[in-house]
Design a protein around this motif. Structure first.
Motif, PDB file in Angstrom:
ATOM      1  N   ALA A 158       0.830  -1.202   0.000  1.00 22.81           N
ATOM      2  CA  ALA A 158       0.000   0.000   0.000  1.00 22.81           C
ATOM      3  C   ALA A 158       0.868   1.257   0.000  1.00 22.81           C
ATOM      4  O   ALA A 158       0.573   2.233  -0.705  1.00 22.81           O
ATOM      5  N   ALA A 159       1.949   1.235   0.778  1.00 24.59           N
ATOM      6  CA  ALA A 159       2.869   2.376   0.800  1.00 24.59           C
ATOM      7  C   ALA A 159       3.568   2.531  -0.539  1.00 24.59           C
ATOM      8  O   ALA A 159       3.781   3.654  -1.016  1.00 24.59           O
ATOM      9  N   MET A 160       3.914   1.412  -1.166  1.00 17.94           N
ATOM     10  CA  MET A 160       4.569   1.445  -2.471  1.00 17.94           C
ATOM     11  C   MET A 160       3.629   1.952  -3.552  1.00 17.94           C
ATOM     12  O   MET A 160       4.038   2.680  -4.469  1.00 17.94           O
ATOM     13  N   ALA A 161       2.346   1.577  -3.456  1.00 17.68           N
ATOM     14  CA  ALA A 161       1.372   1.933  -4.491  1.00 17.68           C
ATOM     15  C   ALA A 161       1.252   3.435  -4.664  1.00 17.68           C
ATOM     16  O   ALA A 161       1.028   3.933  -5.774  1.00 17.68           O
ATOM     17  N   ARG A 162       1.404   4.157  -3.576  1.00 20.69           N
ATOM     18  CA  ARG A 162       1.267   5.614  -3.628  1.00 20.69           C
ATOM     19  C   ARG A 162       2.463   6.302  -4.279  1.00 20.69           C
ATOM     20  O   ARG A 162       2.428   7.502  -4.522  1.00 20.69           O
ATOM     21  N   ALA A 163       3.515   5.532  -4.554  1.00 18.06           N
ATOM     22  CA  ALA A 163       4.713   6.108  -5.169  1.00 18.06           C
ATOM     23  C   ALA A 163       4.908   5.640  -6.616  1.00 18.06           C
ATOM     24  O   ALA A 163       5.919   5.947  -7.224  1.00 18.06           O
ATOM     25  N   VAL A 164       3.934   4.900  -7.153  1.00 22.03           N
ATOM     26  CA  VAL A 164       4.075   4.364  -8.511  1.00 22.03           C
ATOM     27  C   VAL A 164       3.781   5.451  -9.543  1.00 22.03           C
ATOM     28  O   VAL A 164       2.658   5.968  -9.596  1.00 22.03           O
ATOM     29  N   PRO A 165       4.753   5.814 -10.383  1.00 15.56           N
ATOM     30  CA  PRO A 165       4.492   6.790 -11.456  1.00 15.56           C
ATOM     31  C   PRO A 165       3.590   6.176 -12.523  1.00 15.56           C
ATOM     32  O   PRO A 165       3.390   4.965 -12.569  1.00 15.56           O
ATOM     33  N   SER A 166       3.062   6.996 -13.390  1.00 20.52           N
ATOM     34  CA  SER A 166       2.161   6.520 -14.437  1.00 20.52           C
ATOM     35  C   SER A 166       2.889   6.153 -15.728  1.00 20.52           C
ATOM     36  O   SER A 166       2.258   5.988 -16.765  1.00 20.52           O
ATOM     37  N   THR A 167       4.219   6.022 -15.663  1.00 18.58           N
ATOM     38  CA  THR A 167       4.989   5.669 -16.845  1.00 18.58           C
ATOM     39  C   THR A 167       4.791   4.196 -17.190  1.00 18.58           C
ATOM     40  O   THR A 167       4.412   3.386 -16.341  1.00 18.58           O
ATOM     41  N   ALA A 168       5.068   3.839 -18.440  1.00 18.40           N
ATOM     42  CA  ALA A 168       4.853   2.470 -18.915  1.00 18.40           C
ATOM     43  C   ALA A 168       5.709   1.465 -18.156  1.00 18.40           C
ATOM     44  O   ALA A 168       5.227   0.395 -17.762  1.00 18.40           O
ATOM     45  N   ASP A 169       6.983   1.797 -17.950  1.00 19.46           N
ATOM     46  CA  ASP A 169       7.863   0.841 -17.271  1.00 19.46           C
ATOM     47  C   ASP A 169       7.480   0.659 -15.810  1.00 19.46           C
ATOM     48  O   ASP A 169       7.551  -0.455 -15.264  1.00 19.46           O
ATOM     49  N   SER A 170       7.025   1.730 -15.143  1.00 16.92           N
ATOM     50  CA  SER A 170       6.612   1.618 -13.746  1.00 16.92           C
ATOM     51  C   SER A 170       5.324   0.818 -13.612  1.00 16.92           C
ATOM     52  O   SER A 170       5.192  -0.019 -12.701  1.00 16.92           O
TER      53      SER A 170
END
Length: 252
Positions: free
Chosen positions: A41-53
């Protein structure tokens, strides 16, 4: 020249000698920690919207929810040179009616001879930060790919679409864990499979279901499941409560 048959008799005891030495002198196995839902959940909030991410994040979620090995979602690495294990895009399908992801696994480490397809259904829950359906919809819309090609791919200027690499999965996972305040050295790609099985067990999932979905051919999955301090204490409490129902077991 060839040794006489009698000279080989001692070799029959060698495996037992080595096993005894390992028990006496061997170092304890140190397993990597399991990734938990709170960490995700903590990681999800830091995921960019780029294709590789998005590719990396969706591979992480599918591994976690389906108890998959990393060889199902990425390529590369000395132990991952088994291309037939890699999931294709047609093997990971979004069912909008059921609001679920249907994963079809044809090969696993314990079933490498095409003994039949193994279907895993991952239901989504609307509104959750870890809703896999929402994330996979975003990724598939961002990166369309051929049905017969690898599922988790990223755009590449030279190759067009290339499959997710093992080093990218591990380094990306560790980077996001570090951003969430955790020691990345305590985790590996296998932390996702272990984390999913542990989370399911703690949520009350049937042990038989966990074993079947994870493709374990034995009870080895029990070694993956970590018990909290509360769960460990509960065993002794249950024992003593049972004792109290026996004659003469209450203190005067």
């Amino acid at each position: 020249g060839l040794l006489a048959p009698a000279a080989w008799a001692g070799w029959l005891h060698l495996p037992r000698v080595l096993k005894g030495m390992k028990r006496l002198c061997g170092t304890p196995v140190t397993r990597k920690l399991a990734v938990t839902p709170v960490m995700l959940a903590a990681m999800a909030r830091a995921v960019p919207s780029t294709a590789d991410s998005l590719c990396l994040w969706c591979a992480i979620l599918v591994c976690f929810y389906a108890f998959l090995r990393k060889s199902h979602v990425c390529v590369g690495g000395s132990t991952l040179l088994v291309p037939h294990l890699l999931l294709q895009r047609q093997h990971v399908v979004i069912d909008p009616v059921a609001y679920a992801i249907v994963v079809t696994v044809h090969f696993t480490k314990s079933a490498q001879y095409n003994t039949g397809a193994h279907t895993i259904v991952i239901k989504g829950v609307r509104g959750g930060v870890l809703d896999p359906v929402v994330w996979l919809q975003r990724y598939f819309a961002k990166v369309p790919a051929p049905a017969s090609g690898p599922c988790f791919v990223v755009p590449d200027a030279a190759q067009g679409l290339r499959p997710l690499q093992y080093r990218e999965l591990v380094s990306g996972l560790k980077q996001w864990l570090q951003l969430a305040g955790h020691d990345p050295s305590q985790f590996s790609g296998h932390s996702l499979r272990r984390g999913g099985a542990t989370a399911a067990f703690k949520a009350g999932a049937d042990p038989l279901f966990i074993r079947l979905q994870g493709g374990w051919s034995s009870d080895a999955w029990l070694l993956y499941v970590g018990l909290s301090a509360v769960q460990r204490q509960r065993v002794s409490v249950q024992m003593q409560q049972a004792f109290l129902r026996m004659p003469g077991m209450r203190a005067r």
